[in-house]
Every structure is written in C-alpha cells, then in structure tokens.
Design a protein around this motif. Sequence first.
Motif, PDB file in Angstrom:
ATOM      1  N   ARG A  70      73.317  27.034  77.717  1.00 35.97           N
ATOM      2  CA  ARG A  70      73.615  27.835  78.921  1.00 35.97           C
ATOM      3  C   ARG A  70      72.429  27.845  79.880  1.00 35.97           C
ATOM      4  N   GLU A  71      71.237  27.980  79.338  1.00 38.94           N
ATOM      5  CA  GLU A  71      70.028  27.959  80.182  1.00 38.94           C
ATOM      6  C   GLU A  71      69.887  26.618  80.883  1.00 38.94           C
ATOM      7  N   ALA A  72      70.207  25.536  80.157  1.00 41.94           N
ATOM      8  CA  ALA A  72      70.103  24.196  80.749  1.00 41.94           C
ATOM      9  C   ALA A  72      71.099  24.032  81.892  1.00 41.94           C
ATOM     10  N   PHE A  73      72.337  24.486  81.688  1.00 46.95           N
ATOM     11  CA  PHE A  73      73.341  24.413  82.744  1.00 46.95           C
ATOM     12  C   PHE A  73      72.898  25.219  83.960  1.00 46.95           C
ATOM     13  N   TYR A  74      72.411  26.421  83.693  1.00 45.44           N
ATOM     14  CA  TYR A  74      72.022  27.324  84.784  1.00 45.44           C
ATOM     15  C   TYR A  74      70.833  26.768  85.568  1.00 45.44           C
ATOM     16  N   ASN A  75      69.800  26.335  84.852  1.00 44.07           N
ATOM     17  CA  ASN A  75      68.599  25.827  85.522  1.00 44.07           C
ATOM     18  C   ASN A  75      68.857  24.518  86.259  1.00 44.07           C
ATOM     19  N   SER A  76      69.867  23.779  85.826  1.00 43.53           N
ATOM     20  CA  SER A  76      70.211  22.521  86.496  1.00 43.53           C
ATOM     21  C   SER A  76      71.127  22.743  87.700  1.00 43.53           C
ATOM     22  N   GLY A  77      71.594  23.976  87.875  1.00 40.31           N
ATOM     23  CA  GLY A  77      72.468  24.263  89.004  1.00 40.31           C
ATOM     24  C   GLY A  77      73.845  23.657  88.868  1.00 40.31           C
ATOM     25  N   ILE A  78      74.364  23.607  87.644  1.00 40.87           N
ATOM     26  CA  ILE A  78      75.677  22.997  87.398  1.00 40.87           C
ATOM     27  C   ILE A  78      76.784  24.036  87.560  1.00 40.87           C
ATOM     28  N   HIS A  79      77.840  23.644  88.230  1.00 44.39           N
ATOM     29  CA  HIS A  79      78.982  24.537  88.409  1.00 44.39           C
ATOM     30  C   HIS A  79      79.676  24.738  87.053  1.00 44.39           C
ATOM     31  N   PRO A  80      80.143  25.939  86.745  1.00 43.36           N
ATOM     32  CA  PRO A  80      80.816  26.179  85.456  1.00 43.36           C
ATOM     33  C   PRO A  80      81.952  25.206  85.173  1.00 43.36           C
ATOM     34  N   ARG A  81      82.661  24.784  86.213  1.00 42.82           N
ATOM     35  CA  ARG A  81      83.747  23.821  86.006  1.00 42.82           C
ATOM     36  C   ARG A  81      83.188  22.475  85.547  1.00 42.82           C
ATOM     37  N   GLN A  82      82.076  22.056  86.148  1.00 46.69           N
ATOM     38  CA  GLN A  82      81.440  20.808  85.739  1.00 46.69           C
ATOM     39  C   GLN A  82      80.954  20.901  84.297  1.00 46.69           C
ATOM     40  N   ALA A  83      80.367  22.041  83.943  1.00 49.94           N
ATOM     41  CA  ALA A  83      79.874  22.242  82.581  1.00 49.94           C
ATOM     42  C   ALA A  83      81.012  22.152  81.582  1.00 49.94           C
ATOM     43  N   SER A  84      82.156  22.721  81.943  1.00 48.01           N
ATOM     44  CA  SER A  84      83.323  22.705  81.059  1.00 48.01           C
ATOM     45  C   SER A  84      83.833  21.279  80.866  1.00 48.01           C
ATOM     46  N   LYS A  85      83.947  20.535  81.967  1.00 47.80           N
ATOM     47  CA  LYS A  85      84.431  19.160  81.887  1.00 47.80           C
ATOM     48  C   LYS A  85      83.457  18.280  81.097  1.00 47.80           C
ATOM     49  N   PHE A  86      82.170  18.499  81.307  1.00 47.77           N
ATOM     50  CA  PHE A  86      81.145  17.740  80.593  1.00 47.77           C
ATOM     51  C   PHE A  86      81.299  17.946  79.080  1.00 47.77           C
ATOM     52  N   GLN A  87      81.491  19.183  78.671  1.00 47.22           N
ATOM     53  CA  GLN A  87      81.631  19.479  77.246  1.00 47.22           C
ATOM     54  C   GLN A  87      82.912  18.878  76.672  1.00 47.22           C
ATOM     55  N   ASP A  88      83.970  18.865  77.459  1.00 47.40           N
ATOM     56  CA  ASP A  88      85.225  18.251  76.995  1.00 47.40           C
ATOM     57  C   ASP A  88      85.010  16.774  76.669  1.00 47.40           C
ATOM     58  N   VAL A  89      84.303  16.092  77.565  1.00 42.48           N
ATOM     59  CA  VAL A  89      84.053  14.664  77.365  1.00 42.48           C
ATOM     60  C   VAL A  89      83.172  14.441  76.142  1.00 42.48           C
ATOM     61  N   MET A  90      82.114  15.241  75.998  1.00 43.54           N
ATOM     62  CA  MET A  90      81.191  15.069  74.888  1.00 43.54           C
ATOM     63  C   MET A  90      81.852  15.392  73.552  1.00 43.54           C
ATOM     64  N   LEU A  91      82.671  16.443  73.506  1.00 43.84           N
ATOM     65  CA  LEU A  91      83.351  16.799  72.256  1.00 43.84           C
ATOM     66  C   LEU A  91      84.331  15.704  71.836  1.00 43.84           C
ATOM     67  N   ALA A  92      85.008  15.126  72.811  1.00 45.18           N
ATOM     68  CA  ALA A  92      85.930  14.027  72.512  1.00 45.18           C
ATOM     69  C   ALA A  92      85.159  12.820  71.970  1.00 45.18           C
ATOM     70  N   SER A  93      84.005  12.538  72.571  1.00 43.46           N
ATOM     71  CA  SER A  93      83.177  11.428  72.114  1.00 43.46           C
ATOM     72  C   SER A  93      82.662  11.679  70.701  1.00 43.46           C
ATOM     73  N   LEU A  94      82.224  12.900  70.432  1.00 43.48           N
ATOM     74  CA  LEU A  94      81.709  13.235  69.113  1.00 43.48           C
ATOM     75  C   LEU A  94      82.807  13.182  68.058  1.00 43.48           C
ATOM     76  N   ALA A  95      84.010  13.575  68.430  1.00 45.85           N
ATOM     77  CA  ALA A  95      85.137  13.511  67.498  1.00 45.85           C
ATOM     78  C   ALA A  95      85.426  12.065  67.108  1.00 45.85           C
ATOM     79  N   ARG A  96      85.341  11.162  68.082  1.00 50.19           N
ATOM     80  CA  ARG A  96      85.558   9.746  67.798  1.00 50.19           C
ATOM     81  C   ARG A  96      84.475   9.197  66.869  1.00 50.19           C
ATOM     82  N   ARG A  97      83.238   9.612  67.124  1.00 51.99           N
ATOM     83  CA  ARG A  97      82.139   9.155  66.279  1.00 51.99           C
ATOM     84  C   ARG A  97      82.284   9.709  64.864  1.00 51.99           C
ATOM     85  N   GLN A  98      82.683  10.963  64.766  1.00 52.48           N
ATOM     86  CA  GLN A  98      82.860  11.569  63.454  1.00 52.48           C
ATOM     87  C   GLN A  98      83.961  10.842  62.674  1.00 52.48           C
ATOM     88  N   ALA A  99      85.045  10.504  63.365  1.00 53.41           N
ATOM     89  CA  ALA A  99      86.143   9.783  62.714  1.00 53.41           C
ATOM     90  C   ALA A  99      85.668   8.420  62.210  1.00 53.41           C
TER      91      ALA A  99
END
Length: 259
Positions: free
Chosen positions: A100-129
């Motif tokens: 949260r501190e990283a998102f805030y200090n980087s000036g990222i919009h909450p919507r961008q932060a949410s979309k970023f996490q969606d992409v990363m979680l999907a990528s991590l799920a593929r790697r885990q599989a």
Amino acid sequence: MGDVLVKEAIPQEFRDSAVAGYLKDLADKPWNAESQAAVFKKLHNAEALVGKKTVGLPEGDKDEEWTPFLEKLRASKPDGYEVKVQQGQKVDEEFAKDLREAFYNSGIHPRQASKFQDVMLASLARRQAKQLEAAKKLDAEFETISKTALGESNKETMARVKKALDEFAPASLKQFLPKLDNNSLVIMAGVIDAIQRKYMSEDDLKPSGTVTTNTDPSAREKAKTLMASEAFTNEFHPKHDETVAEVQRLYQEAEHGKK
C-alpha cells in the motif's frame, strides 16, 4: 466575398458562442484570406491546448512537476488501496502495508493498483500450476526409472536402501543425498541393493512392516502447504525467493525419501 463579415460566415449553430468567445476580435472583420488564416490559426492553437489539457502529463522529470499531477491520482491515504490475494489465502499484513505504501508513494490510482494485482495474481497462478505439474512429472519419472531399474519391488528396495543410508552414510555425505537427481539416486540404490543381496540373508532383505511409498509424504505435504502461501505465490513478497527455495528442497527430499 469581401462584403461578408467573419460573424456572418460562421454557421448559425456556432455563431453566438464563437462571436462571444474565441472569435470576438475577428467577428466584425471581412471574411477574406487574412481573417480566414487568423481563424484557422486560432482553431489550431485551441486543438493543441485541448490535447495538453486532456492528457495532462508533465513534460519534465522534476518532482515539483509530477507531485501535483500524482496527487490527483493516488488514494487519499495508503489504506485506500485494496491488497488482493488468491482465493482461500490470508493477507500478509506486513507485506500488505509495504505494498500500500508503494502504491501511494508512486502516485498510482486505486483502479490501476487493482488491475495490476489482477494481472500479477493470474501470472503467479500460471507459474504455480507449472511448478505443480513439474513436481508431478518428477514423481512420475522417478517411479518409471526406479521400476525399470529395480523391478516391481522397487518401493521395498528403495525403503531398504534408504534404511542403509540412514544407518551407514557418513554425516558429512548425508547433506548431499537430497541433491541427487533421479538417475543418480536409482543407480546408487541399484548398486547398494546388489551388495546387500550378495552379503545379506533372505530374512534380512525382507522389509520390516508395510512399505507403501519410496517418498517422504511429510516433506511433500510441507511443500504443498508452502506453495499455497502468500510468500510463495506473490512474487513481490519479501520472503518469496526463500520460500521457493524451500519448496524445491522439500520436493527433492520427498523424491529421495529422506526423513
């Protein structure tokens, strides 16, 4: 055309706003080549200004230029960002705070932060599989190799060999046993089995108790538990690399039946 004024040449639907606004200084001038050039120059400048206003990006790289812009994007406070995890997992509060501190200090919009996490979680799920599939493949390969080399009684043979290694292998060598690949492990087991069959009695060769597996289930379960953790699935977790290394070690231990 010289008798026509600029305000008269403007279509009726745009006339009032144009005459009262950006064409006020030209409204009563003749609609000739000079005034036409002036009108198109105004339109060109207006379009350029609209483009800059729409994008709104600072042109430089100085903090005093970017800070006011980022203030409009970032959440009002770090807690304004949602931290997402895979289904069934719990949020690591220490990591969530840092994110949260990283998102805030980087000036990222909450919507961008949410979309970023969606992409990363999907990528991590593929790697885990892929990692789970690789672990299953290793298990299948070991089963095939050991059965080919040691026969249908490979599980009993591996259990007997393991017992011998636990009992006779020097302490300085035991740390290297989990690092053996499948081929090396089976070759070593085959050699030890041959020696045992030559010098041990039939009674000593018989397994004591029921042997059901040539792997260490406790190590495998520990590995699976770690693979479901936030530290393993989240590439940005401070303990991610350490956890991945531990999972790999546990699977090697499980393959070789080291307890």
